[in-house]
Design an enzyme around this catalytic site. Structure first.
Site: not given
Ligand code: T1G
Length: 685
Positions: A101, A124, A62, A104
């Site tokens: 992310g 994270e 992210a 992900e």
């Protein structure tokens, strides 16, 4: 212009991200990905999709710069669910670092192919978070529960090869990634895509069959998790993946993610992510200053520091000539270097061949003359100004023009050392922290005359040897060690006034430090800086050194140690403390933990404010980088300056004023700290 573009390759739609520097999954990227999936579904001619990134890496997560700002839909959870729901098979083509992310997105894709050099991870936890876009639910299904727990709670990436071995990656690609990813997509184009969350939970069986797995993991990791919120939250989210269907488990993940995101620890760790990167930037240098080439390094002194320093360069493939005065010292030093490498190899972290490669770059010597062709020479000799000035005087006559001359001094005046040469512009301090081959921090001490290109060279070289460099000005102890002084001064006084070494150390360990001031003294050696005259006993430290209690290396210091170096309170030390109290006419009093915090930790903040005010650090966040990487300050508190802001500078000032009388002349309030407290300002945000 969207960072996401699409193009057809036969009946495969290639979705390409071009969002430098790391293809962070910012709002425009997220929008583009959803639009691309919808385009693929709407086009009957498209039979499969490949998601690919340009530049150095697949999506690296992210966009951290968006954290704390108003949400912009679609958020990443929606994007990954949209990819997974695609009616046509989606292949993620991975290179570089598929992190957070990014992984992900790859997990929501139906297949994952990667080049062998790629790394996959969920870092994270290092930001005080957990994978918040389905990663805690999909990763255990793809890689297995144990692997998912290890990855999510450590934040450490795994190689593409390891990912392939555990089933996280479906194919390793040798050669052109795009070409092979498209070929893979062609192979699966007629296979109905099966979302990882709707099937394939056979990998969860290992946990269902072993209910103790999670608690065993918690026990195993307890020491590393101590004080942190995020690791436990990652474990809980993965537990939910086992216990509940995806739709419910992902709700748990979302709740746990939001709890972490709203907490101070996540703010501290995200602040530190940028603080670490900001430290490498030097303000005010002439535009376009270029580094000097460093192809050969000389190290003077083959002791603990000289050996550790040398290893940093050898491990980066840079030849080192190491110089000692005596053959036995030289042999001992080079022997320890080899032993250290072999210990690393024994842990599987390097091969025997790599050990030999590193050692082949090491040239032992008994003559400073052999340093004549070095581009950088670092002295790590005895911490004495006369000795250092003598060495630099000799180097001035030996080193080639343009060679950088660096001192590894921990405290001493680099300008005075530079003045011992005719080339002060080529002189600076490179203060490594012991053990020098392990500690990430490097204080780059900028002399008054140090040339800009010498500084730029040092910062670039730090990256090359995997150090985090912070620029410090010339003052006693630079940044880190200078802040140790008030901490130690107050800790020593607190001993006399009624506290014990155990209490003071406990307060610091409970705060989150790896050890307290007296444990640290015992580890480093209490005799460092001792005048070595056992008849001259003026302090408790002198008294301990005088009776050979030099710390762990002697089996006794402020603590007694057993043969496994486990510490226990020492009646002998208490006796010495009592003697000093009675000689000083002090009646010991009960001292509460808060006083210890105020007199040791608050006074460190006060000293940091002075360092900042004097321009000895470029910015407050640099001071935080020094203390987190140099001394183990708990990263979930963000460093001394971030923590001071969290406490409130007015609280810090009030605490210091409360202790002013006890601290006496050892303490003066920093005007900068007082001004900021008064104005309700902060140091770090
Ligand atoms: N967001 C924004 N900027 C980033 C960024 C990111 N994720 N990663 C790096 N940058 C910037 C960095 O600040 C620097 O900027 C430049 O890119 C180069 O970085 C929902 C919530 C990928 C291994 O934690 O580990 O996904 O200083 O110097 O050494 O579950 O960057 O040049 O202005 O580090 O080649 C999870 C963090 C996010 C990865 C590259 N992802 N990044 O290393 O370059 S949270 C991460 C890294 C998340 C989801 C959750 C490294 C790297 P500047 P750099 P590098």
């Amino acid at each position: 212009m969207s960072p996401i573009s699409t193009r057809r390759h036969g009946d495969v739609l290639i979705v390409l991200s071009n969002n430098p520097p790391v293809n962070a999954l910012g709002h425009a990227v997220r929008e583009g990905l959803v639009a691309a999936i919808e385009q693929a579904e709407a086009d009957d001619a498209v039979k499969a999709v490949v998601i690919l990134c340009q530049g150095s890496t697949f999506f690296a997560g992210a966009d951290i710069t968006e954290f704390g700002k108003p949400m912009q839909l679609p958020m990443l959870p929606q994007v990954v669910d949209r990819i997974e729901a695609c009616t046509k098979p989606v292949v993620a083509a991975i290179h570089g670092t598929a992190f957070g992310g990014g992984l992900e997105v790859a997990l929501a894709s139906h297949y994952r192919v990667a080049v062998p050099s790629a790394k996959l991870g969920v870092p994270e936890v290092k930001l005080g978070l957990l994978p918040g876009a389905g990663g805690t639910q999909r990763l255990p299904r793809a890689a297995g529960v144990r692997k998912a727990l290890e990855m999510a709670t450590s934040g450490s990436p795994i190689s593409a090869k390891e990912a392939y071995a555990c089933g996280l990656v479906d194919r390793l690609i040798e050669g052109d990634l795009e070409q092979h990813a498209v070929a893979y997509a062609e192979e699966v184009r007629d296979v109905r895509p099966i979302p990882i969350t709707s099937a394939r939970d056979d990998k969860l069986e290992e946990a269902r069959a072993n209910p103790a797995l999670f608690d065993d993991f918690r026990k195993e990791q307890a020491r590393k998790f101590r004080g942190f919120d995020a690791p436990e939250a990652n474990v809980k989210a993965i537990e939910a993946a086992i216990a509940k269907p995806y739709a419910e488990g992902v709700q748990d993940e979302r709740r746990l993610f939001m709890e972490l995101m709203s907490g101070t620890q996540a703010k501290a760790q995200q602040y530190f992510f940028f603080a670490e990167r900001k430290a490498s930037k030097i303000e005010g240098l002439p535009e376009g200053t270029q580094p000097r080439a460093i192809n050969k390094v000389g190290v003077i002194g083959a002791g603990t520091m000289g050996g550790g320093i040398s290893m940093n360069f050898l491990s980066a493939g840079i030849p080192v000539t190491i110089v000692e005065q005596q053959q036995d010292a030289l042999d001992r030093g080079t022997g320890i270097i080899r032993k250290n490498y072999q210990a690393t190899a024994a842990k599987g972290r390097m091969t025997e061949a790599q050990v030999d490669q590193a050692m082949a770059l090491l040239t032992p010597s008994l003559s400073l003359d052999d340093l004549a062709d070095c581009d950088l020479i670092i002295e790590a000799v005895f911490e004495n100004m006369d000795v250092k000035k003598e060495v630099f005087g000799k180097l001035d006559a030996i080193a080639k023009p343009g060679a950088i001359l660096a001192s590894n001094t921990s405290y001493l005046n680099v300008d005075e050392i530079a003045a011992a040469t005719s080339r002060p512009q080529d002189v600076l301090g490179l203060h490594f922290f012991s053990p020098a081959n392990i500690m990430k921090l490097l204080e780059v001490v900028r002399g008054a005359k140090t040339a800009p290109d010498v500084l730029v060279t040092a910062m670039q070289l730090a990256k090359r040897i995997r150090k985090v460099a912070v620029v410090a000005g010339v003052c006693f102890g630079f940044i880190g060690n200078r802040m140790l002084i008030p901490r130690q001064t107050e800790a020593n006084k607190l001993l006399l006034e009624g506290a014990t070494p155990e209490q003071i150390d406990r307060v610091h360990v409970e705060f989150g430090m790896p050890m307290g001031p007296f444990q640290m003294a015992d580890l480093a050696g209490i005799d460092i800086g001792w005048h070595r005259d056992p008849t001259r006993v003026e302090t408790i430290r002198d008294a301990l050194c005088a009776i050979d209690r030099w710390g762990q290396k002697k089996g006794a210091g402020f603590y007694d140690y057993d043969d496994k170096r486990r510490p226990s309170p020492s009646p002998k030390v208490q006796e010495i403390i009592d003697d000093f109290r009675s000689q000083a006419g002090i009646t010991p009093r009960d001292i509460d933990d808060q006083e210890i915090v105020e007199r040791t930790l608050y006074s460190m903040v006060n000293e940091a404010a002075k360092i900042l005010d004097e321009g000895m650090a470029q910015r407050a966040s640099d001071i935080d980088v020094v203390w987190i990487y140099g001394y183990g300050w708990p990263v979930y508190r963000g460093g001394p300056m971030f923590w001071a802001d969290t406490e409130g500078l007015d609280t810090i000032v009030e605490g210091l004023q409360r202790q002013q009388e006890r601290m006496g002349d050892d303490f003066t309030l920093s005007p900068l700290l007082a001004r900021k407290a008064e104005a309700g300002e902060k140091f770090t945000r």
